[in-house]
Write an enzyme that holds these catalytic residues in place. Structure first.
Site, PDB file in Angstrom:
ATOM      1  N   GLY A  35      -1.735  -9.288   1.188  1.00 26.56           N
ATOM      2  CA  GLY A  35      -2.665  -9.556   2.283  1.00 26.56           C
ATOM      3  C   GLY A  35      -4.036  -8.936   2.078  1.00 26.56           C
ATOM      4  N   ARG A  84      -9.143  -6.799   8.955  1.00 26.61           N
ATOM      5  CA  ARG A  84      -9.448  -5.934  10.110  1.00 26.61           C
ATOM      6  C   ARG A  84      -9.671  -4.478   9.711  1.00 26.61           C
ATOM      7  NH1 ARG A  84      -5.364  -6.482  14.800  1.00 26.61           N
ATOM      8  NH2 ARG A  84      -3.832  -7.133  13.241  1.00 26.61           N
ATOM      9  N   LYS A 114      -5.886  -3.633   1.795  1.00 21.36           N
ATOM     10  CA  LYS A 114      -5.294  -2.851   2.877  1.00 21.36           C
ATOM     11  C   LYS A 114      -4.199  -1.908   2.400  1.00 21.36           C
ATOM     12  CE  LYS A 114      -2.629  -5.018   5.854  1.00 21.36           C
ATOM     13  NZ  LYS A 114      -2.142  -5.762   7.055  1.00 21.36           N
ATOM     14  N   GLN A 154       0.582 -13.959  -5.733  1.00 19.99           N
ATOM     15  CA  GLN A 154       0.471 -15.060  -4.776  1.00 19.99           C
ATOM     16  C   GLN A 154      -0.992 -15.490  -4.756  1.00 19.99           C
ATOM     17  OE1 GLN A 154       1.022 -14.154  -0.602  1.00 19.99           O
ATOM     18  NE2 GLN A 154       1.799 -16.218  -0.138  1.00 19.99           N
ATOM     19  N   ASN A 169      11.771  -9.223  15.752  1.00 22.98           N
ATOM     20  CA  ASN A 169      11.879  -9.361  14.308  1.00 22.98           C
ATOM     21  C   ASN A 169      10.873  -8.459  13.590  1.00 22.98           C
ATOM     22  OD1 ASN A 169      12.458 -10.358  11.723  1.00 22.98           O
ATOM     23  ND2 ASN A 169      10.968 -12.018  11.935  1.00 22.98           N
ATOM     24  N   ASN A 205     -13.744  27.324 -20.444  1.00 26.12           N
ATOM     25  CA  ASN A 205     -12.899  26.373 -21.168  1.00 26.12           C
ATOM     26  C   ASN A 205     -13.620  25.111 -21.634  1.00 26.12           C
ATOM     27  OD1 ASN A 205     -13.185  25.743 -18.427  1.00 26.12           O
ATOM     28  ND2 ASN A 205     -11.296  24.573 -18.362  1.00 26.12           N
TER      29      ASN A 205
END
Length: 451
Positions: free
Chosen positions: A11, A15, A22, A75, A169, A368
């Site tokens: 995705g 937003r 994201k 995808q 769901n 170093n």
């Protein structure tokens, strides 16, 4: 039981108002999608497929940095969740076992929940993860008939009676891999959005003589992250859960709300963490160690009985052996600090091996870096490094050797030797008084001129 993970991370997340995909935004100092992989690790998956899309190269690189064996599927078009899962088919064409579908922007699914789904799979062909929603809103509803999940109905298609259902769901499901891809191949896109929806596999399963059920989890596990506000909330939830886990495991957090942890932080029982400590990625603190206030740790290992801080910084590659002491305003990077060794204060130790029982005086620096290459410093067992010593690497200080305070050490120091590397002190009688008189007279003259 053999399992595979399919994690959807394609995705765009518009937003978020971000150039970064994201799922690459961090929670607990790890990419959001890594949390799903972490939970799925409890299933000991034989294969893991991450489906990428927007910013796919970045997501793929981040995934394979976590585990180089992760398989990447792409995808190229955003045609729905069923279409996204189908992109993993080639990667699992020879796989036999259960496939779990997870989401890169749903970071809080627990290992215990996935294990409950795995148990339910022994009795049903398809298992869907549901949750009792406080506000079901526009979630898809799970229509149950006893222990059977008869179908999943989207809010816009639901009747009033179905909208009254609060079992919703999450989108997470599992099924036998070959069965899953067979069901997915029959999902259509005859809907307003023209997309292929993963929940449709439930009705197709029943029509094919298969069975489906639902396992429920707490709603907090299904929290999705779509905005910066939700990201901040997710970070707070993660920190609270991780702190509770530490306390439950026998770690003392003196002021838990001020300690910030990472996804992979490990702290052993009876360790003590004082207020205002930050743990970056890849930190292990063994039992009985103590980290004092205002310290920052990342990529380091602190052994039993050792302590660090206050105001210590342990950077990647820092290794503190048993009972080592690192004090205030000390920075350690890519260095081994020996057992019982003391690095008290105001010191930088980088690219070094410090032997057991050594004492490193205040203001010591391992020099170093020459501007192009890093070089290593070795300090032997029971050596004493005087305050304000510059150890110009590459250099070795031997066993039971000593450096005088204020020395610049540019060549190796043999075992048991005292190294003095500083200019001889010369005292000029009354010269300080004469200089101050001269300077004050010059200051007064300038003041008279308005300078």
């Amino acid at each position: 039981m053999t399992t595979a993970l399919i994690l959807l991370a394609a995705g765009q997340g518009s937003r978020m108002n971000s150039d970064l995909p994201k799922v690459l935004h961090h929670i607990g100092n790890a990419p959001m999608f890594a949390h799903g992989l972490h939970a799925g690790g409890a299933l000991a998956p034989e294969r893991t497929v991450v489906v990428v899309g927007h910013g796919g190269d970045q997501v793929a690189a981040a995934a394979q940095a976590i585990d180089e064996d992760i398989v990447i599927a792409t995808q190229t078009e955003q045609l729905g969740t069923a279409h996204a899962v189908l992109q993993a088919k080639d990667a699992l064409h020879d796989f036999e076992g259960d496939a779990f579908v997870l989401y890169g922007d749903t970071p809080f699914i627990s290992a215990e929940t996935l294990e409950a789904m795995q148990t339910a799979r022994a009795q049903h062909d398809v298992v869907v993860l549901g949750f009792e929603a406080a506000d079901a809103g526009r979630y898809g509803r799970l229509v149950m008939d006893g222990d059977k999940l008869s179908r999943i109905v989207e809010f816009k298609d639901a009747t009033e009676a179905e909208r009254a259902i609060t079992l919703c769901n999450s989108g997470v499901l599992c099924a036998d891999s070959k069965t899953l891809f067979d069901l997915l191949s029959r999902v259509g896109n005859d809907n307003a959005a023209g997309e292929y929806y993963l929940p449709d596999v439930v009705e197709i399963a029943w029509a094919s003589g298969l069975t489906a059920t639902s396992v429920s989890c707490d709603e907090s596990e299904t929290l999705g992250v779509n905005t910066r506000t939700e990201l901040a909330r997710a970070e707070a939830l993660f920190q609270n859960a991780k702190r509770a886990e530490m306390l439950e495991n026998g770690v003392t957090l003196v002021a838990p709300e001020t300690v910030f942890l990472s996804l992979d932080t490990y702290i052993g029982r009876d360790a003590i963490i004082d207020p205002n400590v930050v743990f970056g990625p890849n930190v292990t603190i063994e039992s009985g160690a103590r980290i004092k206030s205002f310290s920052h740790l990342e990529g380091c290992h602190v052994s039993t009985g050792a302590d660090a801080g206050p105001f210590a910084r342990l950077r990647p590659g820092a290794e503190l052996a048993n009972n080592a002491h690192v004090g205030n305003f000390v920075e350690i990077k890519n260095a081994q600090i020996g057992e019982g060794t003391k690095v008290g204060h105001l010191t930088y130790i980088g690219d070094a091996d410090i032997g057991d029982g050594a004492n490193i005086g205040a203001g010591t620096i391992t020099c170093n870096y020459d501007g192009v290459f890093k070089h290593r410093t070795t300090v032997g067992r029971d050596a004493f490094i005087g305050s304000n010593t510059m150890l110009v690497a590459p250099v070795n200080v031997g066993i039971e050797a000593m450096t005088a305070s204020g020395s610049v050490i540019t060549t190796d120091v043999p075992n048991g030797a005292l190294a003095i590397g500083r200019a001889k002190q010369v005292n000029k009688p009354m010269l300080a008084v004469k200089l101050f008189l001269k300077l004050r007279a010059l200051k007064a003259k300038n003041a008279a001129k308005g300078q």
